[in-house]
Design a protein around this motif. Sequence first.
Motif, mmCIF file in Angstrom:
data_model
loop_
_atom_site.group_PDB
_atom_site.id
_atom_site.type_symbol
_atom_site.label_atom_id
_atom_site.label_comp_id
_atom_site.label_asym_id
_atom_site.label_seq_id
_atom_site.Cartn_x
_atom_site.Cartn_y
_atom_site.Cartn_z
ATOM 1 N N VAL A 1 19.278 33.011 -14.464
ATOM 2 C CA VAL A 1 18.723 31.666 -14.313
ATOM 3 C C VAL A 1 17.367 31.606 -14.992
ATOM 4 N N VAL B 1 18.068 32.646 -7.246
ATOM 5 C CA VAL B 1 19.528 32.637 -7.188
ATOM 6 C C VAL B 1 19.952 32.960 -5.762
ATOM 7 N N TYR C 1 18.094 21.331 -8.395
ATOM 8 C CA TYR C 1 16.916 21.194 -9.256
ATOM 9 C C TYR C 1 15.635 20.995 -8.459
ATOM 10 N N CYS D 1 29.143 20.872 -11.183
ATOM 11 C CA CYS D 1 29.250 22.280 -10.805
ATOM 12 C C CYS D 1 30.009 23.021 -11.908
ATOM 13 N N THR E 1 16.664 26.227 -7.584
ATOM 14 C CA THR E 1 17.578 27.230 -7.039
ATOM 15 C C THR E 1 18.967 27.055 -7.639
ATOM 16 N N ALA E 2 19.612 28.162 -7.933
ATOM 17 C CA ALA E 2 21.011 28.172 -8.350
ATOM 18 C C ALA E 2 21.807 28.812 -7.211
ATOM 19 N N TRP F 1 13.129 30.497 -11.205
ATOM 20 C CA TRP F 1 14.205 29.994 -10.359
ATOM 21 C C TRP F 1 14.689 31.108 -9.442
ATOM 22 N N LEU G 1 29.214 27.583 -9.375
ATOM 23 C CA LEU G 1 27.767 27.588 -9.545
ATOM 24 C C LEU G 1 27.253 26.163 -9.439
ATOM 25 N N THR G 2 26.245 25.966 -8.583
ATOM 26 C CA THR G 2 25.620 24.663 -8.396
ATOM 27 C C THR G 2 24.117 24.828 -8.533
ATOM 28 N N TYR G 3 23.478 23.900 -9.207
ATOM 29 C CA TYR G 3 22.032 23.926 -9.346
ATOM 30 C C TYR G 3 21.397 22.929 -8.385
#
Length: 129
Positions: A55, A61, A24, A42, A28-29, A59, A20-22
């Motif tokens: 999320v 996903v 910012y 991550c 978005t995730a 946001w 999982l990466t954000y």
Amino acid sequence: MGSIRQCSRSACQRPAIATLTYVYADSTAVLGPLATYAEPHCYDLCAEHAERLTVPRGWEVMRLALPEQAPVPNTDDLMALAKAVREAGTAPSSPDEVPAQRGLREPIEPPAESGGARRGHLRILRGQQ
């Protein structure tokens, strides 16, 4: 054999299958297959936590295709690493074979003060007899 990395969630011992990466800037995730390398920003998630991911409101996903099970470590990579360690541990047979070593410096001597001295966030301690 299971994944080497475990789920990043607290108290979860299951093998990770997703990363999982954000993003910012875009709110978005991104949830995708397990990254090749563990990155500090991550999060590795198991199948259950990847499925239940939520999320913050507003946001988005982005879910990429995930594998059904944790990836199996590649034995070729492990053997290549072991070979490199063995080669690094063997001494050269002649002085001509010594590779050029860059960035070598003399060891830092502690100051003449008693006890220890602070250098930024590091501390130099004198050897205890």
